[in-house]
Write a protein that holds these residues in place. Structure first.
Motif, PDB file in Angstrom:
ATOM      1  N   TYR A  61       0.840  -1.198   0.000  1.00 35.49           N
ATOM      2  CA  TYR A  61       0.000   0.000   0.000  1.00 35.49           C
ATOM      3  C   TYR A  61       0.879   1.253   0.000  1.00 35.49           C
ATOM      4  O   TYR A  61       0.613   2.217  -0.729  1.00 35.49           O
ATOM      5  CB  TYR A  61      -0.928   0.001   1.216  1.00 35.49           C
ATOM      6  CG  TYR A  61      -2.068  -0.993   1.119  1.00 35.49           C
ATOM      7  CD1 TYR A  61      -3.361  -0.567   0.868  1.00 35.49           C
ATOM      8  CD2 TYR A  61      -1.858  -2.360   1.278  1.00 35.49           C
ATOM      9  CE1 TYR A  61      -4.420  -1.457   0.781  1.00 35.49           C
ATOM     10  CE2 TYR A  61      -2.901  -3.267   1.186  1.00 35.49           C
ATOM     11  CZ  TYR A  61      -4.177  -2.811   0.938  1.00 35.49           C
ATOM     12  OH  TYR A  61      -5.221  -3.696   0.842  1.00 35.49           O
TER      13      TYR A  61
ATOM     14  N   LYS B 240      -9.142  -8.694   4.375  1.00 36.21           N
ATOM     15  CA  LYS B 240      -9.446  -8.090   3.076  1.00 36.21           C
ATOM     16  C   LYS B 240     -10.019  -9.159   2.151  1.00 36.21           C
ATOM     17  O   LYS B 240      -9.901 -10.362   2.408  1.00 36.21           O
ATOM     18  CB  LYS B 240      -8.222  -7.426   2.461  1.00 36.21           C
ATOM     19  CG  LYS B 240      -7.115  -8.354   1.997  1.00 36.21           C
ATOM     20  CD  LYS B 240      -6.026  -7.524   1.320  1.00 36.21           C
ATOM     21  CE  LYS B 240      -4.906  -8.398   0.811  1.00 36.21           C
ATOM     22  NZ  LYS B 240      -3.883  -7.620   0.062  1.00 36.21           N
TER      23      LYS B 240
ATOM     24  N   ASN C 129     -10.140 -10.903  -1.661  1.00 31.43           N
ATOM     25  CA  ASN C 129      -9.280 -11.054  -2.833  1.00 31.43           C
ATOM     26  C   ASN C 129      -9.852 -10.243  -4.000  1.00 31.43           C
ATOM     27  O   ASN C 129     -11.017  -9.847  -4.005  1.00 31.43           O
ATOM     28  CB  ASN C 129      -9.158 -12.531  -3.222  1.00 31.43           C
ATOM     29  CG  ASN C 129     -10.478 -13.128  -3.665  1.00 31.43           C
ATOM     30  OD1 ASN C 129     -11.535 -12.807  -3.117  1.00 31.43           O
ATOM     31  ND2 ASN C 129     -10.439 -13.999  -4.649  1.00 31.43           N
ATOM     32  N   LYS C 130      -9.006  -9.984  -4.962  1.00 33.63           N
ATOM     33  CA  LYS C 130      -9.422  -9.173  -6.115  1.00 33.63           C
ATOM     34  C   LYS C 130     -10.111 -10.054  -7.157  1.00 33.63           C
ATOM     35  O   LYS C 130      -9.479 -10.926  -7.749  1.00 33.63           O
ATOM     36  CB  LYS C 130      -8.215  -8.484  -6.739  1.00 33.63           C
ATOM     37  CG  LYS C 130      -7.540  -7.466  -5.844  1.00 33.63           C
ATOM     38  CD  LYS C 130      -6.318  -6.881  -6.533  1.00 33.63           C
ATOM     39  CE  LYS C 130      -5.596  -5.884  -5.651  1.00 33.63           C
ATOM     40  NZ  LYS C 130      -4.364  -5.372  -6.306  1.00 33.63           N
TER      41      LYS C 130
ATOM     42  N   TYR D 258     -15.652   0.873  -3.169  1.00 29.97           N
ATOM     43  CA  TYR D 258     -14.351   0.358  -3.609  1.00 29.97           C
ATOM     44  C   TYR D 258     -14.483  -0.622  -4.785  1.00 29.97           C
ATOM     45  O   TYR D 258     -13.473  -1.029  -5.362  1.00 29.97           O
ATOM     46  CB  TYR D 258     -13.645  -0.354  -2.460  1.00 29.97           C
ATOM     47  CG  TYR D 258     -12.971   0.582  -1.479  1.00 29.97           C
ATOM     48  CD1 TYR D 258     -11.691   1.084  -1.709  1.00 29.97           C
ATOM     49  CD2 TYR D 258     -13.619   0.971  -0.305  1.00 29.97           C
ATOM     50  CE1 TYR D 258     -11.073   1.925  -0.804  1.00 29.97           C
ATOM     51  CE2 TYR D 258     -13.012   1.824   0.604  1.00 29.97           C
ATOM     52  CZ  TYR D 258     -11.735   2.294   0.348  1.00 29.97           C
ATOM     53  OH  TYR D 258     -11.127   3.149   1.249  1.00 29.97           O
ATOM     54  N   PHE D 259     -15.685  -1.015  -5.094  1.00 29.59           N
ATOM     55  CA  PHE D 259     -15.919  -2.036  -6.111  1.00 29.59           C
ATOM     56  C   PHE D 259     -16.679  -1.446  -7.297  1.00 29.59           C
ATOM     57  O   PHE D 259     -17.417  -0.469  -7.140  1.00 29.59           O
ATOM     58  CB  PHE D 259     -16.709  -3.200  -5.497  1.00 29.59           C
ATOM     59  CG  PHE D 259     -16.063  -3.787  -4.275  1.00 29.59           C
ATOM     60  CD1 PHE D 259     -15.087  -4.768  -4.389  1.00 29.59           C
ATOM     61  CD2 PHE D 259     -16.420  -3.352  -3.006  1.00 29.59           C
ATOM     62  CE1 PHE D 259     -14.481  -5.308  -3.262  1.00 29.59           C
ATOM     63  CE2 PHE D 259     -15.821  -3.888  -1.870  1.00 29.59           C
ATOM     64  CZ  PHE D 259     -14.853  -4.859  -2.002  1.00 29.59           C
TER      65      PHE D 259
ATOM     66  N   TYR E 217     -13.506  -4.000  -8.889  1.00 27.69           N
ATOM     67  CA  TYR E 217     -12.100  -3.966  -9.286  1.00 27.69           C
ATOM     68  C   TYR E 217     -12.044  -4.298 -10.769  1.00 27.69           C
ATOM     69  O   TYR E 217     -12.474  -5.370 -11.193  1.00 27.69           O
ATOM     70  CB  TYR E 217     -11.302  -4.975  -8.463  1.00 27.69           C
ATOM     71  CG  TYR E 217      -9.948  -5.319  -9.035  1.00 27.69           C
ATOM     72  CD1 TYR E 217      -8.966  -4.336  -9.173  1.00 27.69           C
ATOM     73  CD2 TYR E 217      -9.643  -6.622  -9.428  1.00 27.69           C
ATOM     74  CE1 TYR E 217      -7.716  -4.642  -9.696  1.00 27.69           C
ATOM     75  CE2 TYR E 217      -8.401  -6.935  -9.940  1.00 27.69           C
ATOM     76  CZ  TYR E 217      -7.438  -5.950 -10.078  1.00 27.69           C
ATOM     77  OH  TYR E 217      -6.211  -6.262 -10.596  1.00 27.69           O
TER      78      TYR E 217
ATOM     79  N   TYR F 150      -4.991   0.443  -7.893  1.00 22.77           N
ATOM     80  CA  TYR F 150      -6.113  -0.017  -7.065  1.00 22.77           C
ATOM     81  C   TYR F 150      -5.613  -0.545  -5.719  1.00 22.77           C
ATOM     82  O   TYR F 150      -4.630  -1.293  -5.642  1.00 22.77           O
ATOM     83  CB  TYR F 150      -6.885  -1.119  -7.783  1.00 22.77           C
ATOM     84  CG  TYR F 150      -8.053  -1.640  -6.975  1.00 22.77           C
ATOM     85  CD1 TYR F 150      -9.269  -0.960  -6.942  1.00 22.77           C
ATOM     86  CD2 TYR F 150      -7.942  -2.816  -6.228  1.00 22.77           C
ATOM     87  CE1 TYR F 150     -10.335  -1.428  -6.193  1.00 22.77           C
ATOM     88  CE2 TYR F 150      -9.007  -3.298  -5.480  1.00 22.77           C
ATOM     89  CZ  TYR F 150     -10.204  -2.608  -5.468  1.00 22.77           C
ATOM     90  OH  TYR F 150     -11.261  -3.080  -4.722  1.00 22.77           O
TER      91      TYR F 150
ATOM     92  N   SER G  54      -7.016  -2.582  -2.309  1.00 22.94           N
ATOM     93  CA  SER G  54      -8.107  -3.345  -1.707  1.00 22.94           C
ATOM     94  C   SER G  54      -8.455  -2.754  -0.345  1.00 22.94           C
ATOM     95  O   SER G  54      -7.560  -2.475   0.458  1.00 22.94           O
ATOM     96  CB  SER G  54      -7.707  -4.810  -1.528  1.00 22.94           C
ATOM     97  OG  SER G  54      -7.465  -5.436  -2.762  1.00 22.94           O
TER      98      SER G  54
END
Length: 264
Positions: free
Chosen positions: A79, A135, A137-138, A209-210, A212, A218, A220
């Motif tokens: 990050y 968190k 996953n993407k 946030y979504f 992705y 980006y 998460s």
């Protein structure tokens, strides 16, 4: 001479055919192994990379908890790297339900809001009240369908989470992928103590946030769980679940398990 040319031609055709087959198998294998399922992840990971770690340490011995602190630092370093890039200025923006990111922007994750679960504070491990990061996953192009009112809450949802949703049912800020953590067995539930979800007052991943879409820079979103008073010298089995209408796997919400043991 003609025989030699024919042999070379056969070899070339064979090699090309094998390369085409290998490429096709690679594509097929990639499709078969591609993960488009939403998964909940817990950090820090175990020393062996385990996704369901045993977070065991002794408060009076920093050599036992500093490795866990370093693993969280390693996660957040990604990050830091993204946020410090020269092209991040103007693209990383503070989002809320009245100010979502534009097409060319992404929502920032300001983990300075996670206090006391910060690097400077050793993520609270030295106090015997450790922090665990969660968190998702993407998953490209996935957009959550949230439980944002009390009319559709599943019976299996923990009562404390239902109480968190109830006061502002139907309002924009209820558009979250909710998170809940609890002990697995009755003994674990009696030992786990109270928990705080950070950033407060909501414990979830905001839907802004979504999705992705593989956008540059980006980040998460993160939810931090602060274990405020776990029973000491006790191995506690913890299960955390992510709650949204479109991430049910079988009859259960997507979940992750780990163990926590804080010795005096």
């Amino acid at each position: 001479m003609a025989l030699q040319k024919r042999t070379i031609k056969i070899i070339v055709i064979t090699v090309i055919t094998l390369l085409i087959i290998a490429a096709f198998l690679g594509i097929l294998l990639g499709l078969l192994l591609r993960s488009d399922k939403v998964e909940l992840e817990v950090w820090p990971r175990g020393s062996d990379g385990s996704k369901e770690p045993k977070i065991f340490y002794k408060v009076s011995d920093n050599s036992t908890y500093l490795p866990w602190v370093r693993r969280i630092n390693d996660t957040l370093s990604e990050y830091n790297k993204i946020r410090s890039e020269s092209n991040a200025r103007g693209k990383l923006v503070k989002c809320n339900y009245n100010a979502e990111a534009s097409k060319d922007q992404v929502c920032d994750v300001d983990y300075n809001l996670f206090f006391p679960c910060t690097a400077a504070n050793k993520y609270n491990y030295h106090t015997g009240k450790p922090c665990v990061f969660l968190k998702l996953n993407k998953v490209p192009n996935w957009k959550p369908n949230p439980y944002n009112n009390t009319e559709s809450l599943p019976a299996s949802m923990p009562s404390d989470l239902k109480q968190a949703i109830k006061p502002k049912s139907g309002q924009n800020e209820m558009n979250q992928v909710w998170v809940s953590c609890e002990g697995v067995s009755d003994a674990d539930k009696n030992s786990i103590g109270s928990m705080q979800y950070i950033p407060s007052p909501y414990h979830g991943f905001p839907t802004y946030y979504f999705p992705y879409t593989k956008q540059e820079l980006y980040l998460s979103p993160l939810v931090v769980v602060l274990f405020e008073n776990p029973n000491l010298d006790t191995a506690i089995n913890v299960v955390c679940k992510a709650w949204a209408k479109n991430i049910v796997e079988g009859a259960e919400q997507v979940s992750v398990r780990f163990q926590l043991k804080v010795d005096s």
